[in-house]
Motif scaffolding. Structure first.
Motif, PDB file in Angstrom:
ATOM      1  N   VAL A 126       6.611   7.550   7.263  1.00 43.03           N
ATOM      2  CA  VAL A 126       8.035   7.732   6.953  1.00 43.03           C
ATOM      3  C   VAL A 126       8.720   8.497   8.084  1.00 43.03           C
ATOM      4  O   VAL A 126       9.839   8.167   8.504  1.00 43.03           O
ATOM      5  CB  VAL A 126       8.201   8.472   5.612  1.00 43.03           C
ATOM      6  N   ARG A 127       8.033   9.504   8.606  1.00 42.83           N
ATOM      7  CA  ARG A 127       8.615  10.338   9.660  1.00 42.83           C
ATOM      8  C   ARG A 127       9.003   9.522  10.886  1.00 42.83           C
ATOM      9  O   ARG A 127      10.020   9.795  11.536  1.00 42.83           O
ATOM     10  CB  ARG A 127       7.625  11.432  10.058  1.00 42.83           C
ATOM     11  N   VAL A 128       8.214   8.503  11.217  1.00 42.13           N
ATOM     12  CA  VAL A 128       8.519   7.660  12.383  1.00 42.13           C
ATOM     13  C   VAL A 128       9.903   7.035  12.241  1.00 42.13           C
ATOM     14  O   VAL A 128      10.692   6.994  13.201  1.00 42.13           O
ATOM     15  CB  VAL A 128       7.442   6.566  12.537  1.00 42.13           C
ATOM     16  N   TYR A 129      10.230   6.562  11.050  1.00 41.57           N
ATOM     17  CA  TYR A 129      11.531   5.909  10.836  1.00 41.57           C
ATOM     18  C   TYR A 129      12.659   6.933  10.784  1.00 41.57           C
ATOM     19  O   TYR A 129      13.780   6.657  11.257  1.00 41.57           O
ATOM     20  CB  TYR A 129      11.485   5.063   9.567  1.00 41.57           C
ATOM     21  N   GLY A 162      -3.662  -3.872   3.817  1.00 46.56           N
ATOM     22  CA  GLY A 162      -4.453  -4.299   4.963  1.00 46.56           C
ATOM     23  C   GLY A 162      -3.727  -4.252   6.292  1.00 46.56           C
ATOM     24  O   GLY A 162      -4.355  -4.438   7.342  1.00 46.56           O
ATOM     25  N   ALA A 163      -2.404  -3.995   6.283  1.00 48.45           N
ATOM     26  CA  ALA A 163      -1.648  -3.954   7.534  1.00 48.45           C
ATOM     27  C   ALA A 163      -1.915  -2.656   8.273  1.00 48.45           C
ATOM     28  O   ALA A 163      -2.201  -1.617   7.667  1.00 48.45           O
ATOM     29  CB  ALA A 163      -0.156  -4.090   7.246  1.00 48.45           C
ATOM     30  N   THR A 164      -1.798  -2.702   9.590  1.00 52.65           N
ATOM     31  CA  THR A 164      -2.034  -1.505  10.396  1.00 52.65           C
ATOM     32  C   THR A 164      -0.787  -0.638  10.507  1.00 52.65           C
ATOM     33  O   THR A 164      -0.888   0.547  10.849  1.00 52.65           O
ATOM     34  CB  THR A 164      -2.493  -1.891  11.807  1.00 52.65           C
ATOM     35  N   GLN A 165       0.377  -1.214  10.246  1.00 49.83           N
ATOM     36  CA  GLN A 165       1.613  -0.447  10.316  1.00 49.83           C
ATOM     37  C   GLN A 165       2.645  -1.027   9.356  1.00 49.83           C
ATOM     38  O   GLN A 165       2.530  -2.182   8.938  1.00 49.83           O
ATOM     39  CB  GLN A 165       2.169  -0.440  11.741  1.00 49.83           C
ATOM     40  N   PRO A 166       3.642  -0.240   8.990  1.00 49.06           N
ATOM     41  CA  PRO A 166       4.675  -0.736   8.081  1.00 49.06           C
ATOM     42  C   PRO A 166       5.558  -1.795   8.742  1.00 49.06           C
ATOM     43  O   PRO A 166       5.539  -1.992   9.962  1.00 49.06           O
ATOM     44  CB  PRO A 166       5.485   0.528   7.750  1.00 49.06           C
ATOM     45  N   ALA A 197       0.833  -1.201   0.000  1.00 50.48           N
ATOM     46  CA  ALA A 197       0.000   0.000   0.000  1.00 50.48           C
ATOM     47  C   ALA A 197       0.869   1.252   0.000  1.00 50.48           C
ATOM     48  O   ALA A 197       2.075   1.206   0.283  1.00 50.48           O
ATOM     49  CB  ALA A 197      -0.911  -0.008   1.222  1.00 50.48           C
ATOM     50  N   TYR A 198       0.235   2.376  -0.300  1.00 57.96           N
ATOM     51  CA  TYR A 198       0.936   3.650  -0.234  1.00 57.96           C
ATOM     52  C   TYR A 198       1.366   3.949   1.196  1.00 57.96           C
ATOM     53  O   TYR A 198       0.557   3.888   2.127  1.00 57.96           O
ATOM     54  CB  TYR A 198       0.041   4.788  -0.723  1.00 57.96           C
ATOM     55  N   LEU A 199       2.639   4.285   1.370  1.00 55.18           N
ATOM     56  CA  LEU A 199       3.106   4.797   2.647  1.00 55.18           C
ATOM     57  C   LEU A 199       2.680   6.253   2.790  1.00 55.18           C
ATOM     58  O   LEU A 199       2.550   6.976   1.789  1.00 55.18           O
ATOM     59  CB  LEU A 199       4.637   4.729   2.723  1.00 55.18           C
ATOM     60  N   MET A 254       7.388  13.671   1.865  1.00 52.32           N
ATOM     61  CA  MET A 254       8.418  12.755   2.367  1.00 52.32           C
ATOM     62  C   MET A 254       9.813  13.283   2.039  1.00 52.32           C
ATOM     63  O   MET A 254      10.720  13.277   2.881  1.00 52.32           O
ATOM     64  CB  MET A 254       8.229  11.367   1.751  1.00 52.32           C
ATOM     65  N   LEU A 255       9.993  13.728   0.789  1.00 53.45           N
ATOM     66  CA  LEU A 255      11.298  14.242   0.371  1.00 53.45           C
ATOM     67  C   LEU A 255      11.671  15.495   1.164  1.00 53.45           C
ATOM     68  O   LEU A 255      12.836  15.663   1.559  1.00 53.45           O
ATOM     69  CB  LEU A 255      11.285  14.541  -1.122  1.00 53.45           C
ATOM     70  N   GLU A 256      10.711  16.364   1.395  1.00 49.81           N
ATOM     71  CA  GLU A 256      10.965  17.569   2.196  1.00 49.81           C
ATOM     72  C   GLU A 256      11.437  17.185   3.592  1.00 49.81           C
ATOM     73  O   GLU A 256      12.399  17.773   4.124  1.00 49.81           O
ATOM     74  CB  GLU A 256       9.695  18.412   2.271  1.00 49.81           C
ATOM     75  N   ASP A 257      10.797  16.205   4.197  1.00 51.99           N
ATOM     76  CA  ASP A 257      11.161  15.764   5.546  1.00 51.99           C
ATOM     77  C   ASP A 257      12.591  15.221   5.560  1.00 51.99           C
ATOM     78  O   ASP A 257      13.397  15.550   6.437  1.00 51.99           O
ATOM     79  CB  ASP A 257      10.170  14.699   6.016  1.00 51.99           C
ATOM     80  N   VAL A 258      12.911  14.386   4.586  1.00 61.19           N
ATOM     81  CA  VAL A 258      14.255  13.792   4.506  1.00 61.19           C
ATOM     82  C   VAL A 258      15.312  14.867   4.304  1.00 61.19           C
ATOM     83  O   VAL A 258      16.309  14.953   5.046  1.00 61.19           O
ATOM     84  CB  VAL A 258      14.321  12.768   3.348  1.00 61.19           C
ATOM     85  N   LEU A 259      15.118  15.702   3.304  1.00 60.09           N
ATOM     86  CA  LEU A 259      16.134  16.681   2.921  1.00 60.09           C
ATOM     87  C   LEU A 259      16.307  17.774   3.975  1.00 60.09           C
ATOM     88  O   LEU A 259      17.424  18.267   4.189  1.00 60.09           O
ATOM     89  CB  LEU A 259      15.775  17.281   1.572  1.00 60.09           C
ATOM     90  N   SER A 260      15.229  18.127   4.647  1.00 57.07           N
ATOM     91  CA  SER A 260      15.324  19.173   5.674  1.00 57.07           C
ATOM     92  C   SER A 260      16.133  18.707   6.880  1.00 57.07           C
ATOM     93  O   SER A 260      16.600  19.534   7.675  1.00 57.07           O
ATOM     94  CB  SER A 260      13.923  19.599   6.125  1.00 57.07           C
ATOM     95  N   ARG A 261      16.319  17.408   7.023  1.00 56.38           N
ATOM     96  CA  ARG A 261      17.132  16.858   8.117  1.00 56.38           C
ATOM     97  C   ARG A 261      18.611  16.766   7.746  1.00 56.38           C
ATOM     98  O   ARG A 261      19.423  16.276   8.536  1.00 56.38           O
ATOM     99  CB  ARG A 261      16.617  15.465   8.498  1.00 56.38           C
TER     100      ARG A 261
END
Length: 312
Positions: free
Chosen positions: A68-71, A261-265, A61-63, A101-108
């Motif tokens: 993504v931020r959790v990881y 169908g999963a509740t989490q990655p 499924a789409y993340l 997602m890319l903004e979160d990664v790159l801003s770090r």
């Protein structure tokens, strides 16, 4: 000549090969690269997609950007020293939250890489991409899948009328100033040097500055078919092949997926094996640090014998 089919007694036991020898395993040396599979839906149905992506395959499924931020937070909290965050699919640009997602990664201060076919889904996100380029420059790499430098062979894999849209996207990225890499395949009888020379001619004709001689700028992946016979990798193979376990992809990388169908990655060992439960290592990065047994044909064909790595 028809390929020899895989011996059904192989890759059955996680610890031992069919001959009863100890199966090779790879410890996580350090988490240098973390991949996110943004979802298996794709705008194309390629002939031999590594993970069977298509317009109908939604097994992954789409993340979300929040997931993504959790990881990313876990990387920082636990001091993993991760250098690169990769996004693969499916077609990552079909996931509407990819720019966030890319903004979160790159801003770090992390580097990001997106694997794409550079077709219509990417073009819909041009404004967001240009904004990321303006803010973060070449910390963002876009790797475009051009399966062969020849249109006929590329479209044999990707389908009719796929060449021009991909080439147009590749040229736009290069001319806009993005750090652009290309991923090709070894499915012809040509040598590595011949394939690279062919891509060099293509890049020159397009007027784009990609170094075809570089294994980073132009990554050539081996063809894989889990039905075709390959040797099992034993602990003795490292010495025989003069190869270190640290050179294999799962020594420095993991991938996050979210099953339908999963509740989490979940965290899996490899970008190539998202469905096999034996390669699922837990829900957190902390749970994924254990050794990986090389109990799949792809481990032998792609990583050990093929010498490939998705984050080169």
């Amino acid at each position: 000549m028809l390929p020899v089919l895989l011996d059904p007694t192989k890759f059955q036991d996680a610890l031992l090969t069919a001959k009863g020898e100890e199966r090779a395993h790879v410890a996580l040396r350090s988490l240098e690269t973390l991949w996110f599979n943004t979802g298996t839906l794709c705008n194309l149905s390629c002939q031999n997609c590594y993970i069977e992506s298509s317009p109908r395959n939604d097994r992954l499924a789409y993340l979300s950007a929040a997931e993504v931020r959790v990881y990313l937070d876990e990387i920082k909290r636990d001091g993993h020293g991760t250098k690169l965050i990769g996004f693969t699919g499916g077609e990552p640009f079909m996931n509407r939250e990819l720019p966030a997602m890319l903004e979160d990664v790159l801003s770090r201060g992390l580097k990001a890489m997106v694997l794409t076919n550079a077709m219509k889904p990417m073009h819909r996100m041009k404004p967001a991409l240009l904004g990321l380029l303006a803010r973060y420059g070449r910390n963002l790499t876009v790797r475009v899948s051009v399966d062969h430098y020849d249109k006929t062979l590329h479209e044999k894999e990707r389908g009719a009328h796929t060449w021009k849209p991909t080439i147009d996207g590749l040229v736009w990225l290069a001319q806009s100033g993005f750090d652009v890499h290309v991923a090709g395949r070894h499915f012809s009888d040509e040598t590595d040097a011949q394939v690279r020379a062919g891509y060099a001619r293509l890049f020159a004709a397009l007027g784009i500055a990609i170094d075809a001689a570089s294994p980073v700028s132009l990554v050539l992946f081996p063809e894989m078919d889990a039905r075709v016979d390959v040797p099992e990798i034993t602990t003795a193979c490292w010495g025989i092949l003069k190869k270190s376990p640290d050179s294999v992809m799962c020594a420095s990388a993991r991938m996050v997926v979210k099953r339908k169908g999963a509740t989490q990655p979940a965290v899996v060992a490899c970008t190539l094996l998202p469905y096999d439960p034996q390669f699922e290592l837990g829900n957190t990065l902390a749970e994924s640090v254990g050794a990986v047994r090389l109990n799949h044909p792809h481990c032998a064909k792609f990583c050990v014998l093929g010498g490939a790595a998705c984050s080169q």
